[in-house]
Every structure is written in structure tokens, then in C-alpha cells.
Scaffold this motif. Sequence first.
Motif, short mmCIF file in Angstrom:
data_model
loop_
_atom_site.label_atom_id
_atom_site.label_comp_id
_atom_site.label_asym_id
_atom_site.label_seq_id
_atom_site.Cartn_x
_atom_site.Cartn_y
_atom_site.Cartn_z
N THR A 42 6.95 -9.44 4.72
CA THR A 42 7.26 -9.54 3.06
C THR A 42 7.05 -8.03 2.62
OG1 THR A 42 5.25 -10.11 2.35
CG2 THR A 42 6.40 -12.03 2.98
N ARG B 19 10.95 -12.19 0.29
CA ARG B 19 11.11 -13.15 1.67
C ARG B 19 12.59 -12.91 2.32
NH1 ARG B 19 7.25 -16.74 -0.84
NH2 ARG B 19 5.15 -16.77 0.12
N ILE C 132 7.62 -11.84 -4.75
CA ILE C 132 7.64 -11.94 -3.31
C ILE C 132 8.95 -11.70 -2.47
CG2 ILE C 132 6.58 -12.88 -1.10
CD1 ILE C 132 4.44 -14.16 -2.93
N SER D 75 4.88 -3.07 1.30
CA SER D 75 5.66 -3.66 2.33
C SER D 75 4.41 -3.91 3.43
CB SER D 75 6.49 -2.82 3.08
OG SER D 75 5.94 -1.47 3.83
N HIS E 191 -1.28 -9.68 0.43
CA HIS E 191 -0.62 -9.60 1.76
C HIS E 191 -1.64 -10.26 2.64
CE1 HIS E 191 3.12 -7.67 0.96
NE2 HIS E 191 2.48 -6.62 0.30
#
Length: 495
Positions: free
Chosen positions: A165, A181, A179, A160, A143
Motif C-alpha cells: 500500500t 490499495r 490508503i 510507500s 503501515h
Amino acid sequence: MGSGSSKKAKQLEEEEREFKKRNMQKDKLNDEGDEEVGEDGKRRKKKPKDDEYLIQTFAGHKGGINCMSINEDGNMFVTGGEDKTAIMWNLNTFERVHTLKGHKSYITCVQLLDEFCYTGSSDKAVRKWNAKTGKCELVIEGHAAPINRLICTGDFLFTSSYDRTAMCWDPDDGELLHIFRGHRRGVTPLMYIPAEDALKDDVIDIDSNRDILVTGSADGTAMSWNMDSGDSLVTFKGHKGGILCLAADSTGSVLFTGSADCTVKSWNINTGEIFKTFEGHQSAVVCLQVINKLMYTGSSDQSAKCWVTEFGDCTRTYQGHKHTVSAVRFRDGLVYTGCGDNLARVYDAKSGALKRTFKGHEYCINAIMILPQKMLTASHDGSVKLWDCSGIKDEITSFGDEEEEKERKKKEKEEKKRAKEQKKKEKKEKERLEKEKKKKVSNQNDEKESLPEKNDFEKSEKDPEEKRDKGKEEVGIDDEISREIEMISKDMDDF
């Protein structure tokens, strides 16, 4: 004089005896610790001390506690704090088991699952710890911003982040699997719905893995995701503020979202259709829990509420809070709340009556856990407290049952009335449309019929004229013939 003096003396003696008697009763009851006697001699229940229901205080953090998780057996729990550490505690012995050190910033989320503990931090990393040894076995990084929430199912680890994302990892080796998005702002709440609970015949996710992940964001939307492809299934749009909390019903087919716009919405999780909007809170809804057909919410408007999920109506408001209700839980007919005013409270779920207040924390309560006859509260004062909740249920009267039944019947009656009116309205509309349709058809037929009538009329108007003309023609011919005959006769006579 002597007689009056003796009477007065007797009166004073009686008053003194009565005074001593009251004091003796007062001392006796105070010794027992159950009741106390006031100056008027009436018995009253002794007011509880702040720590009367306190069983144990767990102190060890050097900063506020942000999160807490308990294992499935209920004998071990873990806390994560501002001091960059997580601490594991034994609930049976009240001892500190491990202090988990390694994060470079404060811890935002924790979870105990089987033999492992998972921690997410503002340092953008997730760490996996061995619950038995306290050693870090895995560091997961990827992340680009602080971790907000994490959920581990055993097969998957979901996270999270403020980087907009959510991610799915293999919890065994930390491999990044997906992932997710799509959100335009930070992603905060997460919810995982297993396929066996969530999806029936009308499934959107038709791939082999039918599990669904739901995310909520500060952009005001929630999104559901396909676990195989990582693609978005449904976007739930309708809120005017960020989504702060998520829940689902027992079937996994209805999604509930609590928002900063002061409302909760229920959705068809497969289509994104809005079922109900729950309006009543005056500020952001920060926590919620759905149990059967009821939903419990906590808000920064200093109240907690109970709602009927089917109708969207608020049936109870749990009052008395003096700050944000940061946590709300229902269990065995009781509603438990943790609040920013440093207090935890227990209410009768049906009547809304406050049954017990737990005083002892010095700062706001950030998390609560409900155990059989007990409650754990984690606070920003750096401590966790274990409270005795026994005996509360015995104090609950049947008042709530009666009121709830009345409320339920009232709602049913109103719903039937609305349905009846709607049916009547639809019937009238249908009749009106049919009437208009018939009228239109009739007008068309009249137009069709009027054309031959017009022709007949014109023809009938024409006929007499034609006959008159024809008659005139016939009369003219006869006259000519007569004249010719007369002329011939005259000629014959002359001849």
C-alpha cells in the motif's frame, strides 16, 4: 688520441648539462604542481591524487548511509543510515547540527522541508523532527511493513511500503487521510504531481483536488490515484519486471517508468497509453531523470545513458563504470553519476566524454546531490564527501554540440522518411479499398443489367418460333378457305 678524447669529453659534458637542464625543468614544474616532466623531457599534466578535488568529509554514522536530502536554501542537509539515526549537517560550517535518534531499525528515506525533517524506517514508522531543536514532534504509524519512500508536500505526507500500500497523512497531526490499495506486491517509488503542472483540459481527475499521486510496484505496474477519493485512476501495465523508478516530463502529462526488465516506458498519464519503449540497457534500470526532451538513466549493467524522449532513441552511453550506476543527475551540460564501484564521475553530457573521476569512498555510493560547482556523495562506508566540480565546464569542447546537431538532424530525417512511407502506404491501401469497392459495385450492376438482357434474349428466341407457329396457323386457315371455295364452286357448277 688527444683530439678524440677531447671530443668525447665535450660530448659527455653536453649530455650532463642537458640532463641537469631537464632535472631543473622537472623540479620547477613539480614545485608549481601543474605539470610534470617525464624521462623523455616532455611535459605532461600531473596526475591528480585521489583526494585532489575533495573539499570536506562528513563522518558520524556508524553504518552505511542509505539516503540523503538537502533543504531549499542549500545550506543544510540530512543523512539516514543503517545505524538507526539521521544526522543533520551544516554545509557552510561543515558541522554536525543534530543527531536524530528514536527509530528502532535502519532508516530508508529522509526529507528536509522548511523547519522540519521527516524520516521513514524499516521499523514501519515515520518520524517528524524539528530541524532547529532536533526533537521528535510526531510519530506516524500504520503501515504493516517497512517504509520504502516518503514525500512531504507541506499539505500532505505520502508513504510507500512493502505491505503493498501507499498512504496519505496529514503532516501536522499524523491523521491518516487515504490508503491507496491495488498493487499485488510491495510499493517502492512514489511521485507527486501538482495539478497546475499535470492536468490540462483532458483531465481524468475531475474532482476539486486535481493533484495526482503515482506509485510503482514490484508487481510490474504503476498506478495513478485520485487525491480526493483515494481511488485508482489509471493502471500502467506493460513491464515484465518490477518498477524501480519514476519520472514525469515538465508538463506532467507524460509518465516515465524504469524497470527491472531492462527497459523504460513512457505513458500518457491520463489514459495509460504507451508512447515509447526505451530498449538498450542490459540489466535493471535503477534511476532516471527527465530534463526537457532528454532522459538520463542509470542501470545495473554498469552504464548510464541519454535518450531522446520523443523518438525513444539512445544518443549517448556514459561508459567506465565497474558496478551498478545507483544515481544519475544532469546539470549545466554535465552528467553526474554515483556508482557501486565507490567512485563518482562527471561526463560531458553531449559528447559522452569522461571529464572527472572522484575517488575517496571505501564502499558503494548510494546517493548524490548536485550543488553549484560542488557535489555531495553519500556512501555505504558511513561518510558523506563534498567535492569540487569547478572548472569542468571550461574543458568541454563544441564537439558535443556538433555531434548532437548531426544526430538530431539524422533522427528528424528518418522520422520524416518513416512518416512519408507510412502516408504512401496508407494512400495505396485506400486506393486498393476504393478499387475493390468500385469493382464490387460494378459486379452488382452487371448482375442487375444481365437479368433484363437474359429476358430479352429469351424473348427474342421465343418470337420467331411464335411467328412461325402463327404463320403456320394462318397458312392452314387460308388453305381450308380455298378448299371450301373450290368445293362450293364445284357444287355450283354441278347445280
